[in-house]
Design a protein around this motif. Structure first.
Motif, PDB file in Angstrom:
ATOM      1  N   ASP A  48      -6.490  67.833  66.583  1.00 12.95           N
ATOM      2  CA  ASP A  48      -7.553  66.654  66.146  1.00 12.95           C
ATOM      3  C   ASP A  48      -7.705  66.719  64.014  1.00 12.95           C
ATOM      4  O   ASP A  48      -7.545  65.621  63.453  1.00 12.95           O
ATOM      5  N   LEU A  49      -8.017  68.098  64.514  1.00 16.42           N
ATOM      6  CA  LEU A  49      -8.082  68.817  62.534  1.00 16.42           C
ATOM      7  C   LEU A  49      -6.793  67.987  62.027  1.00 16.42           C
ATOM      8  O   LEU A  49      -6.632  67.571  61.209  1.00 16.42           O
ATOM      9  N   GLU A  50      -5.690  68.321  62.216  1.00 21.31           N
ATOM     10  CA  GLU A  50      -4.219  67.906  62.206  1.00 21.31           C
ATOM     11  C   GLU A  50      -4.114  67.044  61.326  1.00 21.31           C
ATOM     12  O   GLU A  50      -3.541  66.346  60.315  1.00 21.31           O
ATOM     13  N   GLN A  51      -4.639  66.531  62.834  1.00 24.42           N
ATOM     14  CA  GLN A  51      -4.077  65.087  62.862  1.00 24.42           C
ATOM     15  C   GLN A  51      -4.581  64.201  61.055  1.00 24.42           C
ATOM     16  O   GLN A  51      -4.238  63.811  60.448  1.00 24.42           O
ATOM     17  N   GLU A  53      -6.686  65.644  59.028  1.00 23.11           N
ATOM     18  CA  GLU A  53      -7.302  66.520  57.742  1.00 23.11           C
ATOM     19  C   GLU A  53      -5.455  66.983  57.156  1.00 23.11           C
ATOM     20  O   GLU A  53      -5.612  67.336  55.651  1.00 23.11           O
ATOM     21  N   GLY A  54      -4.619  67.137  57.944  1.00 26.32           N
ATOM     22  CA  GLY A  54      -3.483  67.668  57.407  1.00 26.32           C
ATOM     23  C   GLY A  54      -3.625  69.047  58.398  1.00 26.32           C
ATOM     24  O   GLY A  54      -4.650  70.011  58.526  1.00 26.32           O
ATOM     25  N   ILE A  55      -1.756  70.454  57.837  1.00 22.85           N
ATOM     26  CA  ILE A  55      -2.057  70.844  57.941  1.00 22.85           C
ATOM     27  C   ILE A  55      -2.934  72.302  56.845  1.00 22.85           C
ATOM     28  O   ILE A  55      -3.016  71.716  55.598  1.00 22.85           O
ATOM     29  N   PRO A  56      -4.812  72.757  57.241  1.00 30.21           N
ATOM     30  CA  PRO A  56      -4.834  73.953  56.320  1.00 30.21           C
ATOM     31  C   PRO A  56      -3.683  74.560  55.246  1.00 30.21           C
ATOM     32  O   PRO A  56      -3.132  74.909  55.315  1.00 30.21           O
TER      33      PRO A  56
END
Length: 179
Positions: A48-51, A53-56
């Motif tokens: 969900d974070l990746e979707q 905000e993208g890859i950190p």
């Protein structure tokens, strides 16, 4: 020819960890190189974070560090008969970055642990995790520093001649694969 670039990855975030000490010895045994330490202090992988905000940025930086390396050495403790969560999380994130950072990358896995097996099971699991990442695993005698609290002196120097010999063999093979 310029010195090769060696990236070191510690599966322990603790500054005074035995695996960081072992990586210091690995750098010395590898010989002249530009040595860069990968930062595995990453957020937990979350789709969900990746979707959202993208890859950190820290993950992209780590993947690019590995992509640019001539060789990688990973040293990690074994936690509860398995791979450290820090290292597994890094692999999970790196697998999400385009370009397969580990693909064809000469890689050696070593370990140091307080227990009597030196992290053997964790090391085996680490090697298994590297297979789908397509790392070029450099095989050789296994280096599992057992009872690590007794194998390093007060300066963090490995004192066991057998372990030093095995480490030298592993790093010579890694250097040969990197050039």
């Amino acid at each position: 020819m310029a010195d090769p670039t060696l990236v070191t990855l510690s599966g322990s975030l603790r500054k005074g960890s035995y695996n960081r000490m072992l990586l210091k010895e690995a750098r010395a045994a590898f010989g002249p190189a530009q040595v860069l330490e990968g930062n595995l202090n990453l957020p937990l992988y979350d789709g969900d974070l990746e979707q959202a905000e993208g890859i950190p940025e820290a993950v992209t930086t780590l993947a690019n560090l590995i992509k640019g390396a001539d060789a990688v050495v990973i040293s990690s403790p074994e936690y509860n008969k398995g791979i450290s969560g820090v290292l597994k999380n890094a692999f999970d994130w790196i697998s999400r970055v385009e370009g397969m950072a580990f693909k064809g990358k000469p890689t050696v896995v070593i370990s140091a642990n307080a227990g009597r097996t030196g992290g053997e099971t964790g090391q085996y699991m680490t090697l298994s995790c590297l297979v789908p990442l397509q790392a070029q695993i450099i095989s050789g005698p296994t280096l599992c520093v057992a009872g690590a609290q007794n194998e390093f002196d007060e300066n963090g120097t490995l004192t066991n001649d057998h372990y030093l010999e095995v480490l030298a063999t592993r790093m010579q093979a890694l250097r040969a694969a990197a050039t």
